[in-house]
Design an enzyme around this catalytic site. Sequence first.
Site, PDB file in Angstrom:
ATOM      1  N   ASP A  52       0.821  -1.205   0.000  1.00  0.00           N
ATOM      2  CA  ASP A  52       0.000   0.000   0.000  1.00  0.00           C
ATOM      3  C   ASP A  52       0.863   1.267   0.000  1.00  0.00           C
ATOM      4  O   ASP A  52       1.823   1.391   0.773  1.00  0.00           O
ATOM      5  CB  ASP A  52      -0.891  -0.010   1.248  1.00  0.00           C
ATOM      6  CG  ASP A  52      -1.724   1.234   1.393  1.00  0.00           C
ATOM      7  OD1 ASP A  52      -2.621   1.436   0.561  1.00  0.00           O
ATOM      8  OD2 ASP A  52      -1.471   2.009   2.340  1.00  0.00           O
ATOM      9  N   GLU A  89       1.442   0.049  -4.889  1.00  0.00           N
ATOM     10  CA  GLU A  89       0.636   1.255  -5.090  1.00  0.00           C
ATOM     11  C   GLU A  89       1.592   2.427  -4.927  1.00  0.00           C
ATOM     12  O   GLU A  89       2.260   2.549  -3.888  1.00  0.00           O
ATOM     13  CB  GLU A  89      -0.503   1.361  -4.077  1.00  0.00           C
ATOM     14  CG  GLU A  89      -1.340   2.624  -4.309  1.00  0.00           C
ATOM     15  CD  GLU A  89      -2.306   2.926  -3.186  1.00  0.00           C
ATOM     16  OE1 GLU A  89      -3.294   3.639  -3.448  1.00  0.00           O
ATOM     17  OE2 GLU A  89      -2.080   2.478  -2.041  1.00  0.00           O
TER      18      GLU A  89
END
Length: 616
Positions: A265, A301
Site C-alpha cells: 500500500d 501502489e
Amino acid sequence: MKQAHDMPFGASLLEGGGVRFALWAPAVEEVVLEHGAAPSSHPMRRDAGGWHRLELREARPGDAYRFRLPDGLRVPDPASRFNPDDVHGASRVVDPGAHAWQHEDWRGRPWEEAVLYELHVGTFTAEGTFAAAQARLPALAQLGITAIELMPLADFPGRRNWGYDGALLFAPDASYGTPEELKALIDAAHGLGLMVLIDVVYNHFGPEGNYLHAYCPQFFNPKHQTPWGAAINYDGEGARTVRDFFIHNALYWVEEFRFDGLRMDAIHAIRDDSAQHIVHEICHALRAGPGQERHVHVVLENDANQASFLARDPRGLPLCGTAQWNDDLHHAAHVLATGETDGYYADFADDPVAQFGRALAQGFVYQGQPSAFRGGKRHGEDASRLPLGAFVSYLQTHDQVGNRAFGERIQAIGEPALIRAAWTCLVFSPHVPMFFMGEEFEASTPFQYFCDFGPELAAAVSKGRREEFGRFKAFVDEAARARIPDPNAESTFLASKLRWEECDDPLHEAWRVQLGEMLALRRQRLVPLFAGQRGAGRFEAQGGLLRVEWTLADTTRGLDGPHLHLLAHFGEAPVDGIAPPPGEPLYINAVERDDGGALRLARGAVFVTLQEPGLA
C-alpha cells in the site's frame, strides 16, 4: 507439509516444548511477561541492544500472553500471530505448523497469467469470514480469475475496518477467523489454480492499538512527518531492527501462509533516505527466499508513477516490483464513462478518449509532464521500456469506490455501454486486469468507508470525513454533508456487503457470462504472447474513435510475434465506413460490416484482431 517462518520477534516454539518470547523495547529497562489465562509474571532479560527475552518451558500453543511495562501498562506482542480479544487484548501463542497443507506442490503462476480480483473478507460474504470466502472461490476460478488480492488482514481495532488501520501486522484479524482458517482458504485457492496476494501497509500504523511509542519510540523517525504523525523509522537510529521487522513480516506471509505475493500500500508515503529503499530490500528478500522455489509477485501502489520501481533486468525479470496499480488508466476510463471531472479527474478531462488510449498503449498517462491537479508540477517517470504487464489496470478498486461520499460503484453513475466497452478494451490488452469484488456481476451494493473506533476517535473520523467532502460543490450545504454515511455505524458496513442473490438476475448474469467468454479468449489466444511483451504500443484517437496497436512476442521461437489491434468507439453517434484493423478477428461487439467490408460502429463497439508478423 508444514510451513513456519523463523524470526527474532514475538513468540517462537522451542524444540522439546516451551516458547521463546522476544520484545524489542529499548526505551524501558524492565519488561515482565504475563502468561496464561490467570496470568503468572515472569521478568524478562534485557540485553544492551534493548531486546527483552525469556524462554518459558511451560508455555504451549494457545496460551495467552502479554508484556507489562514498568509503569504498569500491559501491551500485546507487536509480532503477535493471533490476538482474538482485539488489539488491546492478550496475544496467543500459535503453532505455525498446525495446518497440514494439501497442495504442497503448488509453485504459483507466471505473472502474465494474472487476472486479479480484489476482495474485502468482511463484506465479500454475508458471514464475512475466511471460511465463507473459501466457499466462493470455485465460481471465481470458473469465471477465469487467476489471483485473489485480499485487502489488509492485520489486526485492526474493533469489529470492522477496511484494513488500513492495522496495529498488529502479523495477526490476521480475529473477526475473520483463525490463522488456520486463513491457511485453509489459501490452500483451497491453490487447489483451484488461484494465486492469493495479501495487501500490506508498511507506511503507517493505525491510530488505535499501536503501543510501540510507549516502549520503542525508535520505531518512528520525527525527522519525517506524515499525515499519520512521525514516519516509520526506515533510515534513522535503530532503523536496522525496524527494517528487519517489516522484511520478516513480508517473508512471514509468503512462507508461513504461502501467499503468492504482496500488494504494498502507498509506497509513495514511505519515508526512507537510505541507500537501499526498504521496498527494494523487501523485494530482494522475497526473491532470494521463497521466490527461488515458486512464483512470488509484488504489486505496488505508488501515486508518484515512479517507473524506476518497476525496472526489469536484461532477461525481463523485475528488479523490484512486479507491477503497479495503474490509477491513470482508471481515471481516464472514469472520466470517459461518467463525465466527472472533479478533483484528480481534472487531469484527464481533456480528450478522455485519447487519455484512455494513451494509458492502454503506454501504461502511465503521466510520465513527467505537468499535472494541473498537482499545481503544474511534473508528475511521473518515463515508462516506455516497461512491459505492459507491469501495470495492474481496472475500472474500480476499494479506493475509487469507497472514497466517494456514498460509495457508489461505477455502474451507478456511468453509462453501461461505455463501461462495458472500456472493460473489453482492458481485458484484451497486455495489462493485468483487476476486478473489484462483485464487479463481475455488476453488483448494485455500494462499498462505503467503514471502521469501528473508540468513541472519541470515532467522532473525529465521522466529523473529518464529512468536512473533507465540504470542498465539493454537491456538499457545500451542511444538510447535504449530514447525509454522508457515518463510517462507524454498523449499518454502513452492512450496506457494503455483496448480495450474491443478484447473480440470479438475468441482467447481472448476462455480463458475468460475457466476461467469462472474454477471459477465456484472453487466456487461450493472448496470454502465451504476453510473456515477452516489451515497451509501449501505439494509439490514435479521433473524436470518439480509438485505435491501439501492441507488438507482442513469440517466446517459443524467439521472434517478434503478432500485432494485437484494438478498435473502439466511444462517440455519441454510430460511425460508418471505418476500415477494419488488420489480422484475424478475435472479438467483435456492436459492429456491423457493409458489403464492401467497411465497419459500422455503434456507441460502445469494440473490434479486436490478431495480426501475424508480415501479414497485412
